[in-house]
Design an enzyme around this catalytic site. Structure first.
Site, PDB file in Angstrom:
ATOM      1  N   PRO A   2       0.773  -1.311  -0.042  1.00  0.00           N
ATOM      2  CA  PRO A   2      -0.029   0.046   0.096  1.00  0.00           C
ATOM      3  C   PRO A   2       0.992   1.228  -0.096  1.00  0.00           C
ATOM      4  O   PRO A   2       1.653   1.344   0.673  1.00  0.00           O
ATOM      5  CB  PRO A   2      -0.859   0.057   1.302  1.00  0.00           C
ATOM      6  CG  PRO A   2      -0.467  -1.357   2.068  1.00  0.00           C
ATOM      7  CD  PRO A   2       0.784  -1.966   1.353  1.00  0.00           C
ATOM      8  N   GLU A   3       0.614   2.208  -0.983  1.00  0.00           N
ATOM      9  CA  GLU A   3       0.989   3.446  -0.879  1.00  0.00           C
ATOM     10  C   GLU A   3       0.250   4.663  -0.786  1.00  0.00           C
ATOM     11  O   GLU A   3      -0.878   4.216  -0.318  1.00  0.00           O
ATOM     12  CB  GLU A   3       1.893   3.788  -2.390  1.00  0.00           C
ATOM     13  CG  GLU A   3       2.916   2.590  -2.748  1.00  0.00           C
ATOM     14  CD  GLU A   3       3.592   2.802  -4.002  1.00  0.00           C
ATOM     15  OE1 GLU A   3       3.553   3.824  -4.628  1.00  0.00           O
ATOM     16  OE2 GLU A   3       3.875   1.601  -4.568  1.00  0.00           O
ATOM     17  N   ARG A 153      22.444  16.120  -7.585  1.00  0.00           N
ATOM     18  CA  ARG A 153      22.598  14.624  -6.979  1.00  0.00           C
ATOM     19  C   ARG A 153      22.849  13.459  -8.214  1.00  0.00           C
ATOM     20  O   ARG A 153      22.273  13.617  -9.138  1.00  0.00           O
ATOM     21  CB  ARG A 153      21.354  14.147  -6.158  1.00  0.00           C
ATOM     22  CG  ARG A 153      21.190  14.863  -4.990  1.00  0.00           C
ATOM     23  CD  ARG A 153      20.035  14.437  -4.164  1.00  0.00           C
ATOM     24  NE  ARG A 153      20.385  13.177  -3.626  1.00  0.00           N
ATOM     25  CZ  ARG A 153      19.354  12.642  -2.963  1.00  0.00           C
ATOM     26  NH1 ARG A 153      18.150  13.121  -2.684  1.00  0.00           N
ATOM     27  NH2 ARG A 153      19.644  11.263  -2.571  1.00  0.00           N
TER      28      ARG A 153
END
Ligand code: ZN
Length: 273
Positions: A2-3, A153
């Protein structure tokens, strides 16, 4: 797993059913002791019994239940957890790990095949989620915020999206989907994403989360909503677990690779580095 859209669907399902309800009793079943993080299982059961649920909130993938003593019951479903509202006499699911009895004769059942789910009882929800950044659907998650997290990054853009301190609630499904919507190869070094593409990626994160929420989340495997039903969005994804199938935008075959240690799906035809 689940997100954000799945946890928010559960939150919306449960809010009208459990706000104002008093907790009659909580039982963490034998073998599920790791569920209780902040207290021993029996102590946690005692602390929760008699409390009334005043609000059901969410931050990222965490459910946050505010109790009438001012404390917060913070739940994380991890890999396979679900929290389902059922009548008291409904038979337990095969993987029921805990049961919560409410004062109207209904129950919540915490089901969890893998047993990675967690419960914290804390004075402030941030104690349970020390590394959580802005919720990905909140006003604090802005294009500028994302651009500054990407800037300079070398790490792949997908790894940045999965970092809960960048966008709380985004996981493997929606990171892949957002990269496809934005037309960005998920392996692209984050620092190579300029302002225009960062803004497009931010919009893509919002779009995939909101579309899934509209479909009550994605049930690729164990996810169930707060009423025990399945979401529909897994039927409508663009790349996630669609390796070998044609891209809906350009027709190229979707491939699967690994990025940041996670299975990653993308279209080599229309997702650019
Ligand atoms: Zn494509």
């Amino acid at each position: 797993m689940p997100e954000l859209p799945e946890v928010e669907t559960i939150r919306r399902d449960l809010e009208p059913l459990i706000v104002g309800r008093r907790i009659q009793g909580v039982r963490i079943h034998p073998g599920a002791e790791r569920l209780a993080v902040t207290d021993a299982p029996r102590a946690l059961e005692r602390a929760l019994a008699g409390r009334t649920v005043e609000a059901v909130g969410r931050h990222g993938k965490y459910l946050t239940l505010r109790l009438d003593d001012g404390r917060w019951w913070v739940m994380h479903l991890r890999m396979t957890g679900s929290l389902v509202h059922l009548p008291a006499d409904a038979p337990p699911h095969r993987f029921e790990r805990a049961r919560i009895d409410l004062d109207d004769g209904t129950t919540l059942r915490f089901n969890d095949l893998r047993k990675f789910g967690t419960w914290h009882l804390v004075d402030d929800p941030v104690e349970a989620m020390p590394n959580a950044g802005p919720d990905a659907l909140s006003d604090e998650f802005t294009p500028r915020w994302l651009r500054e997290r990407l800037r300079g990054r070398e790490t792949p853009v997908k790894a940045v999206l999965l970092d809960q301190s960048v966008a709380a609630g985004v996981g493997n499904i929606y990171a892949d989907e957002a990269c496809w919507i934005a037309g960005i190869d998920p392996r692209t070094p984050a620092g190579r994403i300029g302002p225009t593409r960062a803004a497009r990626l931010h919009a893509a994160v919002r779009e995939t989360l909101e579309e899934s929420l509209g479909d009550r989340g994605s049930s690729f495997s164990d996810y169930r909503d707060g009423l025990g039903g399945e979401g529909m969005h897994h039927l409508l994804v663009h790349v996630f677990r669609r390796e070998g199938k044609p891209c809906g935008r350009c027709g190229h075959t979707i491939v699967k690779t690994r990025v940041a240690g996670r299975g990653t799906h993308y279209c080599p035809g229309c997702q650019r580095r």
